[in-house]
Write a protein that holds these residues in place. Structure first.
Motif, PDB file in Angstrom:
ATOM      1  N   PHE A  52       1.268  -1.283  -0.145  1.00  0.00           N
ATOM      2  CA  PHE A  52       0.008   0.233   0.041  1.00  0.00           C
ATOM      3  C   PHE A  52       0.673   1.271   0.267  1.00  0.00           C
ATOM      4  CE2 PHE A  52      -4.392  -1.493   0.765  1.00  0.00           C
ATOM      5  CZ  PHE A  52      -3.688  -3.041   1.888  1.00  0.00           C
ATOM      6  N   ASN A  70      -4.133  16.794   7.550  1.00  0.00           N
ATOM      7  CA  ASN A  70      -3.489  16.033   8.191  1.00  0.00           C
ATOM      8  C   ASN A  70      -3.182  14.361   8.197  1.00  0.00           C
ATOM      9  OD1 ASN A  70      -1.750  18.235   9.298  1.00  0.00           O
ATOM     10  ND2 ASN A  70      -3.434  18.151  10.726  1.00  0.00           N
ATOM     11  N   TYR A 103      -9.137   2.132  11.720  1.00  0.00           N
ATOM     12  CA  TYR A 103      -9.688   2.379  10.631  1.00  0.00           C
ATOM     13  C   TYR A 103     -10.432   1.103  10.439  1.00  0.00           C
ATOM     14  CZ  TYR A 103      -4.811   5.201   9.075  1.00  0.00           C
ATOM     15  OH  TYR A 103      -3.823   6.149   9.059  1.00  0.00           O
ATOM     16  N   GLY A 141      -7.612  -0.381   0.740  1.00  0.00           N
ATOM     17  CA  GLY A 141      -6.829  -0.107   1.987  1.00  0.00           C
ATOM     18  C   GLY A 141      -7.522   0.316   2.997  1.00  0.00           C
ATOM     19  N   PRO A 142      -6.627   0.695   3.965  1.00  0.00           N
ATOM     20  CA  PRO A 142      -7.034   1.283   4.972  1.00  0.00           C
ATOM     21  C   PRO A 142      -8.141   2.416   5.228  1.00  0.00           C
ATOM     22  CG  PRO A 142      -5.179   0.126   5.835  1.00  0.00           C
ATOM     23  CD  PRO A 142      -5.148   0.443   4.600  1.00  0.00           C
ATOM     24  N   ARG A 187      -8.887   9.363  14.168  1.00  0.00           N
ATOM     25  CA  ARG A 187      -7.936  10.142  14.989  1.00  0.00           C
ATOM     26  C   ARG A 187      -8.080  10.631  15.940  1.00  0.00           C
ATOM     27  NH1 ARG A 187      -3.901  14.603  13.843  1.00  0.00           N
ATOM     28  NH2 ARG A 187      -5.416  15.372  12.390  1.00  0.00           N
ATOM     29  N   ASP A 246     -10.047  13.936  14.109  1.00  0.00           N
ATOM     30  CA  ASP A 246     -10.832  13.474  12.798  1.00  0.00           C
ATOM     31  C   ASP A 246     -11.140  12.559  12.889  1.00  0.00           C
ATOM     32  OD1 ASP A 246      -9.088  13.122   9.312  1.00  0.00           O
ATOM     33  OD2 ASP A 246     -10.831  13.247  10.500  1.00  0.00           O
ATOM     34  N   SER A 259     -14.268  12.900  10.627  1.00  0.00           N
ATOM     35  CA  SER A 259     -14.731  13.151   9.553  1.00  0.00           C
ATOM     36  C   SER A 259     -15.968  11.996   8.720  1.00  0.00           C
ATOM     37  CB  SER A 259     -14.621  14.213   8.799  1.00  0.00           C
ATOM     38  OG  SER A 259     -13.266  13.562   8.194  1.00  0.00           O
ATOM     39  N   GLN A 260     -15.108  11.233   9.049  1.00  0.00           N
ATOM     40  CA  GLN A 260     -15.694   9.811   8.329  1.00  0.00           C
ATOM     41  C   GLN A 260     -15.986   9.203   8.753  1.00  0.00           C
ATOM     42  OE1 GLN A 260     -14.659  11.372   5.701  1.00  0.00           O
ATOM     43  NE2 GLN A 260     -14.657   9.534   4.701  1.00  0.00           N
ATOM     44  N   GLY A 288      -0.556  15.723  14.718  1.00  0.00           N
ATOM     45  CA  GLY A 288      -0.911  16.207  12.922  1.00  0.00           C
ATOM     46  C   GLY A 288      -0.953  15.634  12.341  1.00  0.00           C
ATOM     47  N   GLY A 289      -1.436  14.556  12.644  1.00  0.00           N
ATOM     48  CA  GLY A 289      -2.073  13.346  11.389  1.00  0.00           C
ATOM     49  C   GLY A 289      -0.816  12.340  10.168  1.00  0.00           C
ATOM     50  N   GLY A 290       0.744  12.586  10.070  1.00  0.00           N
ATOM     51  CA  GLY A 290       1.396  12.176   8.891  1.00  0.00           C
ATOM     52  C   GLY A 290       2.576  12.138   8.876  1.00  0.00           C
ATOM     53  N   ASN A 291       2.722  13.125   9.688  1.00  0.00           N
ATOM     54  CA  ASN A 291       4.889  12.728   9.622  1.00  0.00           C
ATOM     55  C   ASN A 291       5.311  11.103   9.805  1.00  0.00           C
ATOM     56  OD1 ASN A 291       4.643  15.487   8.525  1.00  0.00           O
ATOM     57  ND2 ASN A 291       4.374  16.124  10.382  1.00  0.00           N
ATOM     58  N   TYR A 292       4.878  10.951  10.875  1.00  0.00           N
ATOM     59  CA  TYR A 292       5.741   9.534  11.164  1.00  0.00           C
ATOM     60  C   TYR A 292       4.672   8.490  10.869  1.00  0.00           C
ATOM     61  CZ  TYR A 292       8.132  12.951  13.751  1.00  0.00           C
ATOM     62  OH  TYR A 292       8.992  13.991  14.481  1.00  0.00           O
ATOM     63  N   GLU A 293       5.753   6.901  11.098  1.00  0.00           N
ATOM     64  CA  GLU A 293       5.138   5.842  10.812  1.00  0.00           C
ATOM     65  C   GLU A 293       3.766   5.441  11.931  1.00  0.00           C
ATOM     66  OE1 GLU A 293       9.121   4.132  11.958  1.00  0.00           O
ATOM     67  OE2 GLU A 293       8.308   2.472  12.437  1.00  0.00           O
ATOM     68  N   GLN A 294       3.216   4.867  11.283  1.00  0.00           N
ATOM     69  CA  GLN A 294       1.953   4.037  11.963  1.00  0.00           C
ATOM     70  C   GLN A 294       2.187   2.728  11.650  1.00  0.00           C
ATOM     71  OE1 GLN A 294      -1.719   5.357  10.360  1.00  0.00           O
ATOM     72  NE2 GLN A 294      -1.643   7.774  10.585  1.00  0.00           N
ATOM     73  N   PHE A 299       0.421  -0.887  13.409  1.00  0.00           N
ATOM     74  CA  PHE A 299      -1.405  -0.782  13.202  1.00  0.00           C
ATOM     75  C   PHE A 299      -0.955  -2.540  14.153  1.00  0.00           C
ATOM     76  CE2 PHE A 299      -3.163   0.417   9.963  1.00  0.00           C
ATOM     77  CZ  PHE A 299      -2.689   2.077   9.515  1.00  0.00           C
TER      78      PHE A 299
END
Lengths: 111, 116
Positions: free
Chosen positions: A88, A97, B35, B42-43, B48, B56, B58-59, B99-105, B107
């Motif tokens: 992915f 974000n 997720y 994909g997830p 969040r 977040d 919204s979904q 902030g949401g996306g700068n580092y690895e997640q 799971f």
């Protein structure tokens, strides 16, 4: 909203052949991440690309981020059976974000 | 370090029943994600958290889904009532960043929900 598309959906290769998956975003990205999910497993982080035109290598894996920061690719040289899984890409837009995942490319390797 | 822990791993319920999933993130990770992953996809982010705040959602289908992260550590995701279309794998992930996306997640193993 931001969309991330991956091609191909599925690829079946002979062990030793190369493999490439492509990722395209509908919007400019601030960064892109790649994950691998083995069958029955969960996504595992592989790498993050941040700079325009960036290329990173991990052993037989080569990751590229496009100059316009809207596309990326993952290339595996000389595939092995251990490479089996779904790859992915996940991109974060410049103004948001949220990490948006592509649908993934399923790789199967015949030995 | 211990990974993200989720329970249960599998759940089968009848439609219209409630269900809850639990997640314990990696120690020290302030950001937690829920997720949804459908087969062959994909997830997709549901919600969040940064510490105990949902930054977040919204979904998240708020008519039937709810989530909480009391004390900013573990989290619960609830569906009430469940529908057939909710059958999927629910993944929890955590990361260090704000902030949401700068580092690895990272799971967790996920909870596979089947609604009959």
């Amino acid at each position: 909203g931001q969309q991330v598309m991956q091609i191909p959906q599925y690829q079946h290769v002979q062990e030793g052949e190369d493999f490439t998956t492509y990722c395209n975003s509908s919007t400019t990205l601030s960064n892109i991440q790649w994950y691998k999910q083995r069958p029955g497993g969960h996504p595992v982080f592989l790498i993050q690309l941040v700079k325009s035109g960036e290329v990173k290598k991990q052993k037989r894996l080569t990751f590229q981020f496009g100059e316009a920061k809207k596309n990326s690719s993952l290339h595996i040289t000389a595939t092995q059976t251990t490479d089996v899984g779904t790859y992915f890409c996940a991109g974060r837009g410049v103004y948001g974000n949220k990490l948006v995942f592509g649908a993934g490319t399923i790789l199967r390797v015949k030995s | 370090e211990a990974g993200v822990v989720q329970s249960p791993r599998y759940k089968i319920i009848e439609k219209k029943q409630p269900v809850a999933f639990w997640c314990n993130p990696i120690s020290g990770h302030n950001t937690l994600y829920w997720y949804l992953q459908n087969l062959g996809q994909g997830p997709e982010l549901l919600i969040r958290y940064e510490n105990e705040e949902a930054v977040d959602d919204s979904q998240l289908p708020k008519d039937r889904f709810s989530a909480e992260r009391l004390k900013g550590v573990d989290s619960t995701l609830k569906i009430q009532p469940a529908e057939l279309g909710d059958s999927a794998v629910y993944l929890c992930a955590s990361s260090r960043e704000r902030g949401g996306g700068n580092y690895e997640q990272y799971f967790g193993p996920g909870t596979r929900l089947t609604v009959t």
